[in-house]
Design an enzyme around this catalytic site. Sequence first.
Site, PDB file in Angstrom:
ATOM      1  N   LYS A  81       0.839  -1.208   0.000  1.00 17.03           N
ATOM      2  CA  LYS A  81       0.000   0.000   0.000  1.00 17.03           C
ATOM      3  C   LYS A  81       0.871   1.255   0.000  1.00 17.03           C
ATOM      4  CE  LYS A  81      -1.877   1.635   4.044  1.00 17.03           C
ATOM      5  NZ  LYS A  81      -1.544   3.038   4.289  1.00 17.03           N
ATOM      6  N   ASN A  82       1.790   1.317   0.933  1.00 20.52           N
ATOM      7  CA  ASN A  82       2.530   2.576   1.090  1.00 20.52           C
ATOM      8  C   ASN A  82       3.544   2.823  -0.027  1.00 20.52           C
ATOM      9  OD1 ASN A  82       0.967   3.097   3.276  1.00 20.52           O
ATOM     10  ND2 ASN A  82       2.532   2.569   4.808  1.00 20.52           N
ATOM     11  N   CYS A 113      -6.714   7.752   9.444  1.00 17.77           N
ATOM     12  CA  CYS A 113      -6.877   6.946  10.642  1.00 17.77           C
ATOM     13  C   CYS A 113      -6.720   7.816  11.875  1.00 17.77           C
ATOM     14  CB  CYS A 113      -5.798   5.867  10.670  1.00 17.77           C
ATOM     15  SG  CYS A 113      -5.969   4.678   9.358  1.00 17.77           S
ATOM     16  N   ARG A 122      -1.951  14.931  13.029  1.00 16.01           N
ATOM     17  CA  ARG A 122      -1.197  14.721  11.791  1.00 16.01           C
ATOM     18  C   ARG A 122      -1.191  16.028  11.018  1.00 16.01           C
ATOM     19  NH1 ARG A 122      -2.243   8.872   9.308  1.00 16.01           N
ATOM     20  NH2 ARG A 122      -0.133   9.176   8.540  1.00 16.01           N
ATOM     21  N   ASP A 177       3.865   0.819  12.355  1.00 20.93           N
ATOM     22  CA  ASP A 177       2.726   0.096  11.800  1.00 20.93           C
ATOM     23  C   ASP A 177       2.641  -1.350  12.295  1.00 20.93           C
ATOM     24  OD1 ASP A 177       1.813   2.267  10.250  1.00 20.93           O
ATOM     25  OD2 ASP A 177       3.449   1.922   8.868  1.00 20.93           O
ATOM     26  N   ARG A 197      -8.723  -0.897   4.065  1.00 22.21           N
ATOM     27  CA  ARG A 197      -7.910   0.174   3.485  1.00 22.21           C
ATOM     28  C   ARG A 197      -6.508  -0.322   3.159  1.00 22.21           C
ATOM     29  NH1 ARG A 197      -8.236   5.839   6.468  1.00 22.21           N
ATOM     30  NH2 ARG A 197      -6.720   6.138   4.829  1.00 22.21           N
TER      31      ARG A 197
HETATM   32  N1  EPU Z   1       4.419  15.473  10.678  1.00 18.33           N
HETATM   33  C1  EPU Z   1       4.401  16.801  11.032  1.00 18.33           C
HETATM   34  N2  EPU Z   1       4.135  17.715  10.062  1.00 18.33           N
HETATM   35  C2  EPU Z   1       3.891  17.369   8.774  1.00 18.33           C
HETATM   36  C3  EPU Z   1       3.921  16.003   8.414  1.00 18.33           C
HETATM   37  C4  EPU Z   1       4.188  15.071   9.402  1.00 18.33           C
HETATM   38  O1  EPU Z   1       4.602  17.151  12.180  1.00 18.33           O
HETATM   39  O2  EPU Z   1       3.671  18.261   7.958  1.00 18.33           O
HETATM   40  C5  EPU Z   1       4.712  14.451  11.704  1.00 18.33           C
HETATM   41  C6  EPU Z   1       3.502  13.618  12.120  1.00 18.33           C
HETATM   42  O3  EPU Z   1       2.758  14.226  13.153  1.00 18.33           O
HETATM   43  C7  EPU Z   1       4.181  12.340  12.562  1.00 18.33           C
HETATM   44  C8  EPU Z   1       5.350  12.211  11.582  1.00 18.33           C
HETATM   45  O4  EPU Z   1       5.614  13.528  11.124  1.00 18.33           O
HETATM   46  O5  EPU Z   1       4.702  12.464  13.860  1.00 18.33           O
HETATM   47  C9  EPU Z   1       5.081  11.331  10.379  1.00 18.33           C
HETATM   48  O6  EPU Z   1       3.772  11.666   9.882  1.00 18.33           O
HETATM   49  P1  EPU Z   1       3.279  11.514   8.388  1.00 18.33           P
HETATM   50  O7  EPU Z   1       1.823  11.765   8.380  1.00 18.33           O
HETATM   51  O8  EPU Z   1       4.139  12.273   7.507  1.00 18.33           O
HETATM   52  O9  EPU Z   1       3.456  10.000   8.201  1.00 18.33           O
HETATM   53  P2  EPU Z   1       4.199   9.323   7.083  1.00 18.33           P
HETATM   54  O10 EPU Z   1       5.599   9.187   7.540  1.00 18.33           O
HETATM   55  O11 EPU Z   1       4.019   9.922   5.778  1.00 18.33           O
HETATM   56  C10 EPU Z   1       3.888   6.859   6.436  1.00 18.33           C
HETATM   57  C11 EPU Z   1       2.783   5.890   6.218  1.00 18.33           C
HETATM   58  C12 EPU Z   1       2.121   5.566   7.538  1.00 18.33           C
HETATM   59  C13 EPU Z   1       3.171   5.028   8.476  1.00 18.33           C
HETATM   60  C14 EPU Z   1       4.379   5.951   8.592  1.00 18.33           C
HETATM   61  C15 EPU Z   1       5.505   5.291   9.315  1.00 18.33           C
HETATM   62  C16 EPU Z   1       2.008   6.287   3.994  1.00 18.33           C
HETATM   63  C17 EPU Z   1       0.888   6.709   3.110  1.00 18.33           C
HETATM   64  N3  EPU Z   1       1.804   6.395   5.289  1.00 18.33           N
HETATM   65  O12 EPU Z   1       3.360   7.974   7.062  1.00 18.33           O
HETATM   66  O13 EPU Z   1       1.185   4.573   7.231  1.00 18.33           O
HETATM   67  O14 EPU Z   1       2.617   4.814   9.745  1.00 18.33           O
HETATM   68  O15 EPU Z   1       4.863   6.284   7.282  1.00 18.33           O
HETATM   69  O16 EPU Z   1       6.490   6.160   9.636  1.00 18.33           O
HETATM   70  O17 EPU Z   1       3.037   5.852   3.526  1.00 18.33           O
HETATM   71  C18 EPU Z   1      -0.370   2.989   7.730  1.00 18.33           C
HETATM   72  O18 EPU Z   1      -0.059   2.426   6.675  1.00 18.33           O
HETATM   73  O19 EPU Z   1      -1.108   2.464   8.591  1.00 18.33           O
HETATM   74  C19 EPU Z   1       0.118   4.320   8.004  1.00 18.33           C
HETATM   75  C20 EPU Z   1      -0.419   5.151   8.886  1.00 18.33           C
END
Ligand code: EPU
Length: 430
Positions: free
Chosen positions: A29-30, A123, A128, A316, A409
Amino acid sequence: MMEKEQMLKIKGLGGKKTLSGSVTISGSKNAVLPAIASALLFKNPVRYTNVPDIEDVHRSFELLEALGCSVSPSKRHSVTITCSGNKTRLTEEISKRMRASILFVAPLLATRGEVTFPHPGGCVIGERPIDIFIDNFKKMGATCKESKHSYTLKTGGSGLKGAELFFRIQSVTGTSAFIMAGVVAKGETVIRNAAMEPEIIHLADFLNTVGAKITGAGTPTIRIRGTGMVRKNGATYVTPPDRLEAGSFLILGALAAKSLKIEKCNPEELHSLIERLELSGVSVKIGKHDLLVSAPKKTCKAVDIKTHEYPGFPTDLQAPMVVFLTACKGEAKVFETIFEGRLSYTEDLVRMGANINLWNQREATVVGPSTLRARELWGPDIRAGLAYVIAGIIAKGESTIHNVYYIDRGYENIEEKLQNIGVVIDRIKA
Ligand code: EPU
């Protein structure tokens, strides 16, 4: 309407370790979500294979279709996306419910000069924010107008400019987004403190095969030389296996399998989980593209977990691992460092009979072993939802899991994969 009222009914094994057979891991997915968003960078059609048949992928296709792109499935796991048109507004209902919708903002802004979108939801795993995105788009020359319900970013005709970007927190979607922005921007973009997850490497490798100039993916500093929109015929993205689905099945196998083979996965991406399971007493046979696991006869030993960006222990897999820890002997400390609030599901495990103390939004201790009892549960997010499924499988009695939409999802055909290895599970459509 996106959510469907569906439930999973699971007849628990009551601690028996009888599951056996094999499970084939679906596409990630990711990894595929940013790759799908990257279709907006192309002048030509892009083909995707091994695409997981999951809700987030369907919603992504709907986002693209609303932007004027065409998505034509040739067969179940394979699609061709052709992007054209000049629409710049992301569908509000989908974006508000799917955090990954933020991935579409960068390629739209970079190629169409403007994008309007609501604050992305998803979620329930704590705050976020999207400040990193907004600040860095501004560094690349965009303006941002914020209204009560949406953001509008514009490049003002001159297009995005390459820039030095520093991420105060590593973000996978953030890094993917600015890789895409950097491909179209004029000049060089440098991302510092970039996320190092395998999904970043997959995206960069794919874009490099169609002419992008991206170096450093998989390290904290990524450089992208802007090469403009992609004009390449015959581009194909092959979705890699989902490391989180593989990890979830590995945990299930360690708890409840006589013998479980996890096929078509990449064990290289699961070192942190395998290390914890082995320390706890589980033996895992590691093949090139498969894993073999069985639940040890002896009760496993508690091990601490601290979530960390890749290659550390994935947030995750934290919830499924906590279910594993309820069956282990001793006290385990759990520290969630990525998402504040991603431990709230533990209250439900306590209702099932687990001995878990939640000290604050990020820290808990699990004392085991406990025997879980079946309950009616409402999953708050994809991963906790799957953790409830695992808890229901090892528990005594029949559990009902609601909010199946969250599980759908990210996990393809979950009940069929589980039925095939001996779980008694049914989907009830209300
Ligand atoms: N954050 C900020 N500001 C921003 C963006 C992020 O402070 O502008 C912080 C968030 O609060 C959090 C951290 O940065 O503490 C990471 O948040 P983000 O939403 O950027 O997560 P991500 O790294 O993009 C991806 C996966 C997540 C997974 C994490 C593991 C995708 C689409 N999502 O999120 O997936 O948990 O990496 O690090 O790739 C899941 O699949 O269940 C899921 C939630």
